[in-house]
Design a protein around this motif. Structure first.
Motif, short mmCIF file in Angstrom:
data_model
loop_
_atom_site.label_atom_id
_atom_site.label_comp_id
_atom_site.label_asym_id
_atom_site.label_seq_id
_atom_site.Cartn_x
_atom_site.Cartn_y
_atom_site.Cartn_z
N THR A 102 0.61 -1.03 0.09
CA THR A 102 0.26 0.44 0.40
C THR A 102 0.99 1.49 0.27
O THR A 102 1.78 1.52 0.88
CB THR A 102 -1.23 0.35 1.32
OG1 THR A 102 -1.94 -0.73 1.77
CG2 THR A 102 -1.90 1.48 1.51
N VAL A 103 0.54 2.41 -1.04
CA VAL A 103 1.36 3.75 -1.10
C VAL A 103 0.29 4.91 -1.20
O VAL A 103 -0.56 4.46 -2.85
CB VAL A 103 2.31 3.04 -2.15
CG1 VAL A 103 2.98 4.81 -2.12
CG2 VAL A 103 3.15 2.16 -1.89
N HIS A 104 0.09 5.41 -0.62
CA HIS A 104 -0.90 6.71 -0.60
C HIS A 104 0.14 8.26 0.10
O HIS A 104 0.95 7.83 1.32
CB HIS A 104 -2.01 6.61 0.48
CG HIS A 104 -2.86 5.26 0.31
ND1 HIS A 104 -4.08 5.10 0.52
CD2 HIS A 104 -3.12 4.38 -0.85
CE1 HIS A 104 -4.31 4.51 0.32
NE2 HIS A 104 -4.12 3.44 -0.73
N GLU A 105 -0.69 8.89 -0.46
CA GLU A 105 -0.44 10.28 -0.64
C GLU A 105 1.68 10.11 -0.43
O GLU A 105 2.04 10.89 0.54
CB GLU A 105 -0.70 10.69 0.65
CG GLU A 105 -2.08 10.92 0.62
CD GLU A 105 -3.11 11.84 1.85
OE1 GLU A 105 -2.69 12.59 1.62
OE2 GLU A 105 -3.36 10.74 2.28
N CYS A 106 2.83 10.30 -1.48
CA CYS A 106 3.68 10.74 -0.98
C CYS A 106 4.21 11.17 -2.79
O CYS A 106 4.28 10.34 -3.53
CB CYS A 106 4.07 9.05 -1.52
SG CYS A 106 4.34 7.82 0.10
N HIS A 107 3.62 12.76 -2.57
CA HIS A 107 3.98 13.61 -3.46
C HIS A 107 5.25 13.60 -3.99
O HIS A 107 5.09 14.24 -4.91
CB HIS A 107 2.71 14.13 -3.12
CG HIS A 107 1.86 14.59 -2.50
ND1 HIS A 107 0.22 13.89 -3.46
CD2 HIS A 107 1.19 14.38 -0.96
CE1 HIS A 107 -0.13 13.66 -3.05
NE2 HIS A 107 -0.24 14.15 -1.48
N VAL A 108 6.64 13.46 -3.78
CA VAL A 108 7.06 13.12 -5.42
C VAL A 108 7.85 12.49 -5.37
O VAL A 108 8.32 11.77 -6.34
CB VAL A 108 8.46 13.54 -4.31
CG1 VAL A 108 7.92 15.38 -3.38
CG2 VAL A 108 9.70 13.25 -2.90
#
Length: 271
Positions: A102-108
């Motif tokens: 699960t990978v959420h809200e990693c904006h770079v």
């Protein structure tokens, strides 16, 4: 083992964890990476939330051990500096037991992992990626860049077989252009959600002769759907989930992901 609001900046190389820990959660910690993770051969579950970590693993040129060979559940959320799972070349057997990612809200984050790592995730059952505003591709590399290795489960030079993949979610990835340059064969897939990915040009999934997909939702404009390319044309006919608009499945996917995160401290059932 939990770490909350800890500052490891400048101490990453000297920080040591017990080799026999099985669960590790970090909340609000300051660190660029944790080199000691490579030595945790028994770690099964890891959650990282609201931390400054850039790389999950930094692998040196002279490494002689597999990294995280027992990990089954990995949840990465709200990591403002996160650049990818691994910097460096992993040995075969690394992440070999990974079942849920699960990978959420990693904006770079621009891409999640290399093809060399992805091709070894033979136990992977669930991929859930959402709200990573800079992500352009999920799997980096492929085609001519791919080098066949021992332990690589392939049918030919441009396919990857993930026999256990059951759930595939991509939600609100506004810059996503590519999932993977190779064809991903996933005969066990039974749920797919693709929403808010207007720049995605191709679906590289192949179900083979399977009719296992029972639930899902693919959303976008009709123009996007009509222009979408498919590595396996049969897959399109087996995914009758397209609709224009609507966010119901997104909410359900978020609820399921929250449930998984809340139970990350519980032991996983045997595969």
């Amino acid at each position: 083992m939990d770490f909350v609001n800890c500052n490891f900046i400048g101490e990453e190389t000297s920080f040591v964890l017990p080799n026999d820990i099985e669960v590790l959660d970090m909340y609000g910690c300051q660190l660029s990476s944790l080199p000691c993770l490579s030595r945790l051969q028994r770690l099964q579950e890891r959650g990282i939330f609201s931390c400054s970590v850039e790389w999950l693993l930094l692998i040196g040129d002279n490494t002689t051990i597999t990294s995280l060979p027992s990990i089954q559940f990995l949840c990465l959320r709200e990591l403002p500096s996160f650049r990818g799972l691994c910097k460096g070349v992993l040995l075969p057997g690394s992440f070999a037991c990974l079942r849920r990612l699960t990978v959420h809200e990693c904006h770079v984050l621009e891409n999640l992992m290399s093809l060399e790592l992805f091709q070894h995730l033979q136990c992977l059952e669930q991929i859930d990626i959402a709200e990573c505003s800079e992500m352009e591709e999920v799997i980096q590399g492929g085609e001519k860049a791919m080098v066949e290795e021992e332990g690589y489960n392939s049918i030919n030079n441009n396919t990857i077989l993930l026999p256990n993949l059951r759930s595939f979610h991509l939600v609100d990835l506004g810059k996503l252009k590519s999932i993977c340059k190779e064809v991903i064969i996933c005969p066990s897939l039974n749920r797919i959600v693709i929403q808010g990915c207007p720049r995605l040009k191709k679906i590289p999934l192949s179900l083979g002769n399977s009719t296992s997909v029972k639930e899902g939702e693919i959303e976008g404009s009709k123009e996007w759907w009509d222009a979408l390319a498919w590595d396996d044309p049969n897959t399109k006919t087996l995914l009758p989930f397209f609709k224009v608009g609507g966010r119901g499945m997104k909410r359900r996917a978020e609820e399921e992901s929250e449930e998984v995160a809340s139970t990350s401290r519980q032991p996983l059932s045997p595969h």
